[in-house]
Design a protein around this motif. Structure first.
Motif, PDB file in Angstrom:
ATOM      1  N   PRO A  95       9.767  -6.336  -0.031  1.00  5.92           N
ATOM      2  CA  PRO A  95       8.781  -5.536   0.710  1.00  5.92           C
ATOM      3  C   PRO A  95       8.465  -6.117   2.080  1.00  5.92           C
ATOM      4  CG  PRO A  95       7.684  -6.787  -1.016  1.00  5.92           C
ATOM      5  CD  PRO A  95       9.152  -7.078  -1.128  1.00  5.92           C
ATOM      6  N   GLN A  96       8.196  -5.214   3.000  1.00  5.83           N
ATOM      7  CA  GLN A  96       7.826  -5.595   4.358  1.00  5.83           C
ATOM      8  C   GLN A  96       6.783  -4.603   4.850  1.00  5.83           C
ATOM      9  OE1 GLN A  96      11.124  -5.807   7.037  1.00  5.83           O
ATOM     10  NE2 GLN A  96       9.874  -6.483   8.756  1.00  5.83           N
ATOM     11  N   ILE A  97       5.775  -5.108   5.557  1.00  7.29           N
ATOM     12  CA  ILE A  97       4.776  -4.226   6.140  1.00  7.29           C
ATOM     13  C   ILE A  97       5.475  -3.325   7.150  1.00  7.29           C
ATOM     14  CG2 ILE A  97       2.696  -4.117   7.570  1.00  7.29           C
ATOM     15  CD1 ILE A  97       1.806  -6.737   6.228  1.00  7.29           C
ATOM     16  N   THR A  98       5.159  -2.047   7.097  1.00  7.57           N
ATOM     17  CA  THR A  98       5.811  -1.039   7.924  1.00  7.57           C
ATOM     18  C   THR A  98       5.492  -1.234   9.403  1.00  7.57           C
ATOM     19  OG1 THR A  98       5.533   0.495   6.086  1.00  7.57           O
ATOM     20  CG2 THR A  98       6.097   1.450   8.199  1.00  7.57           C
ATOM     21  N   ARG A  99       6.455  -0.961  10.218  1.00  5.19           N
ATOM     22  CA  ARG A  99       6.272  -1.010  11.664  1.00  5.19           C
ATOM     23  C   ARG A  99       5.083  -0.115  12.034  1.00  5.19           C
ATOM     24  NH1 ARG A  99      11.026  -0.870  15.890  1.00  5.19           N
ATOM     25  NH2 ARG A  99       9.789  -1.198  17.723  1.00  5.19           N
ATOM     26  N   GLY A 100       4.250  -0.613  12.917  1.00  4.37           N
ATOM     27  CA  GLY A 100       3.066   0.134  13.322  1.00  4.37           C
ATOM     28  C   GLY A 100       1.817  -0.273  12.542  1.00  4.37           C
ATOM     29  N   HIS A 101       2.004  -1.087  11.508  1.00  2.00           N
ATOM     30  CA  HIS A 101       0.887  -1.611  10.725  1.00  2.00           C
ATOM     31  C   HIS A 101       0.787  -3.115  10.981  1.00  2.00           C
ATOM     32  CE1 HIS A 101       1.625   2.164   8.654  1.00  2.00           C
ATOM     33  NE2 HIS A 101       0.432   2.046   8.102  1.00  2.00           N
ATOM     34  N   ARG A 102      -0.441  -3.615  11.016  1.00  2.09           N
ATOM     35  CA  ARG A 102      -0.634  -5.051  11.241  1.00  2.09           C
ATOM     36  C   ARG A 102      -1.742  -5.557  10.329  1.00  2.09           C
ATOM     37  NH1 ARG A 102      -2.391  -5.504  16.539  1.00  2.09           N
ATOM     38  NH2 ARG A 102      -4.515  -5.953  15.924  1.00  2.09           N
ATOM     39  N   LEU A 103      -1.442  -6.622   9.609  1.00  2.00           N
ATOM     40  CA  LEU A 103      -2.412  -7.266   8.735  1.00  2.00           C
ATOM     41  C   LEU A 103      -3.143  -8.332   9.532  1.00  2.00           C
ATOM     42  CD1 LEU A 103      -3.479  -7.765   5.818  1.00  2.00           C
ATOM     43  CD2 LEU A 103      -1.635  -9.436   5.587  1.00  2.00           C
ATOM     44  N   ASP A 155       1.931  -2.443  -9.255  1.00  2.00           N
ATOM     45  CA  ASP A 155       1.046  -1.287  -9.046  1.00  2.00           C
ATOM     46  C   ASP A 155       0.608  -1.187  -7.588  1.00  2.00           C
ATOM     47  OD1 ASP A 155       1.231  -0.644 -11.737  1.00  2.00           O
ATOM     48  OD2 ASP A 155      -0.751  -1.453 -12.251  1.00  2.00           O
ATOM     49  N   PHE A 156       0.225  -2.324  -7.004  1.00  2.00           N
ATOM     50  CA  PHE A 156      -0.207  -2.287  -5.613  1.00  2.00           C
ATOM     51  C   PHE A 156       0.943  -1.897  -4.681  1.00  2.00           C
ATOM     52  CE2 PHE A 156      -0.641  -4.133  -1.418  1.00  2.00           C
ATOM     53  CZ  PHE A 156      -1.779  -3.464  -0.991  1.00  2.00           C
ATOM     54  N   LEU A 157       2.124  -2.458  -4.905  1.00  2.00           N
ATOM     55  CA  LEU A 157       3.252  -2.136  -4.030  1.00  2.00           C
ATOM     56  C   LEU A 157       3.658  -0.667  -4.139  1.00  2.00           C
ATOM     57  CD1 LEU A 157       5.415  -5.376  -4.256  1.00  2.00           C
ATOM     58  CD2 LEU A 157       4.020  -4.573  -2.324  1.00  2.00           C
ATOM     59  N   LYS A 158       3.538  -0.080  -5.328  1.00  2.00           N
ATOM     60  CA  LYS A 158       3.793   1.364  -5.462  1.00  2.00           C
ATOM     61  C   LYS A 158       2.806   2.149  -4.608  1.00  2.00           C
ATOM     62  CE  LYS A 158       5.438   1.499 -10.209  1.00  2.00           C
ATOM     63  NZ  LYS A 158       5.164   2.035 -11.537  1.00  2.00           N
ATOM     64  N   LEU A 159       1.539   1.778  -4.701  1.00  2.00           N
ATOM     65  CA  LEU A 159       0.507   2.445  -3.905  1.00  2.00           C
ATOM     66  C   LEU A 159       0.776   2.260  -2.415  1.00  2.00           C
ATOM     67  CD1 LEU A 159      -2.398   3.807  -3.792  1.00  2.00           C
ATOM     68  CD2 LEU A 159      -3.210   1.462  -3.517  1.00  2.00           C
ATOM     69  N   ALA A 160       1.035   1.018  -2.012  1.00  2.00           N
ATOM     70  CA  ALA A 160       1.277   0.715  -0.601  1.00  2.00           C
ATOM     71  C   ALA A 160       2.489   1.473  -0.072  1.00  2.00           C
ATOM     72  CB  ALA A 160       1.442  -0.787  -0.416  1.00  2.00           C
ATOM     73  N   ALA A 161       3.542   1.548  -0.856  1.00  2.00           N
ATOM     74  CA  ALA A 161       4.745   2.278  -0.433  1.00  2.00           C
ATOM     75  C   ALA A 161       4.462   3.771  -0.352  1.00  2.00           C
ATOM     76  CB  ALA A 161       5.898   2.001  -1.396  1.00  2.00           C
ATOM     77  N   SER A 162       3.677   4.306  -1.283  1.00  2.00           N
ATOM     78  CA  SER A 162       3.388   5.739  -1.264  1.00  2.00           C
ATOM     79  C   SER A 162       2.543   6.134  -0.057  1.00  2.00           C
ATOM     80  CB  SER A 162       2.692   6.171  -2.559  1.00  2.00           C
ATOM     81  OG  SER A 162       1.346   5.741  -2.599  1.00  2.00           O
ATOM     82  N   HIS A 163       1.760   5.190   0.463  1.00  2.00           N
ATOM     83  CA  HIS A 163       0.945   5.441   1.655  1.00  2.00           C
ATOM     84  C   HIS A 163       1.665   5.050   2.950  1.00  2.00           C
ATOM     85  CE1 HIS A 163      -2.755   6.729  -0.212  1.00  2.00           C
ATOM     86  NE2 HIS A 163      -2.662   5.732  -1.084  1.00  2.00           N
ATOM     87  N   GLY A 164       2.863   4.488   2.815  1.00  2.00           N
ATOM     88  CA  GLY A 164       3.631   4.111   4.003  1.00  2.00           C
ATOM     89  C   GLY A 164       3.208   2.794   4.614  1.00  2.00           C
ATOM     90  N   TRP A 165       2.475   1.974   3.867  1.00  2.00           N
ATOM     91  CA  TRP A 165       2.045   0.663   4.376  1.00  2.00           C
ATOM     92  C   TRP A 165       3.172  -0.359   4.312  1.00  2.00           C
ATOM     93  CZ3 TRP A 165      -2.794   0.362   0.756  1.00  2.00           C
ATOM     94  CH2 TRP A 165      -3.683   1.402   1.078  1.00  2.00           C
ATOM     95  N   VAL A 166       4.050  -0.230   3.326  1.00  2.00           N
ATOM     96  CA  VAL A 166       5.186  -1.141   3.178  1.00  2.00           C
ATOM     97  C   VAL A 166       6.448  -0.346   2.925  1.00  2.00           C
ATOM     98  CG1 VAL A 166       3.797  -3.049   2.250  1.00  2.00           C
ATOM     99  CG2 VAL A 166       4.938  -1.482   0.677  1.00  2.00           C
ATOM    100  N   ILE A 167       7.574  -0.969   3.247  1.00  2.00           N
ATOM    101  CA  ILE A 167       8.875  -0.441   2.859  1.00  2.00           C
ATOM    102  C   ILE A 167       9.469  -1.460   1.898  1.00  2.00           C
ATOM    103  CG2 ILE A 167       9.305   0.957   4.893  1.00  2.00           C
ATOM    104  CD1 ILE A 167      11.044  -1.353   5.949  1.00  2.00           C
ATOM    105  N   LEU A 168      10.297  -0.977   1.003  1.00  2.59           N
ATOM    106  CA  LEU A 168      10.947  -1.841   0.013  1.00  2.59           C
ATOM    107  C   LEU A 168      12.448  -1.767   0.229  1.00  2.59           C
ATOM    108  CD1 LEU A 168       8.763  -0.555  -2.903  1.00  2.59           C
ATOM    109  CD2 LEU A 168       8.693  -2.872  -2.004  1.00  2.59           C
ATOM    110  N   ALA A 169      13.009  -2.840   0.744  1.00  8.53           N
ATOM    111  CA  ALA A 169      14.453  -2.873   1.030  1.00  8.53           C
ATOM    112  C   ALA A 169      15.200  -3.385  -0.171  1.00  8.53           C
ATOM    113  CB  ALA A 169      14.718  -3.745   2.234  1.00  8.53           C
TER     114      ALA A 169
END
Length: 94
Positions: free
Chosen positions: A13-21, A80-94
């Motif tokens: 997983p990687q935080i999606t471009r355009g998002h910053r933690l 569970d969190f990564l599924k949620l994050a991916a569904s909202h476009g916060w992370v991508i899973l390579a």
């Protein structure tokens, strides 16, 4: 990503471009910033997202978090969190 499709332990997983933690002192918590706004994160979400660097697999993140929290079982929560994050476009899973 479909909500019912499991996440592979080998996914990276990687935080999606355009998002910053970042840590937001005014709110005393981590937030995920994006052009349209901000998401306030709880401590667990922040711990997971800090490890979504595009280098570590889901399994490595789970192992690292478990070690950081005295051997706690974190796998289901991370998935569970990564599924949620991916569904909202916060992370991508390579």
């Amino acid at each position: 990503m479909s909500a019912d499709r499991p996440i592979s332990d080998s996914a990276v997983p990687q935080i999606t471009r355009g998002h910053r933690l970042q840590f937001e002192p005014a709110q005393d918590c981590h937030v995920l910033l994006y052009p349209e706004g901000m998401i306030t994160l709880n401590d667990s979400a922040a711990e997971i997202l800090q490890r979504c660097d595009g280098q570590r697999s889901v399994q490595a993140i789970c192992t690292d978090l478990s070690a950081a929290f005295d051997g706690a079982e974190v796998t289901a929560d991370v998935h569970d969190f990564l599924k949620l994050a991916a569904s909202h476009g916060w992370v991508i899973l390579a």
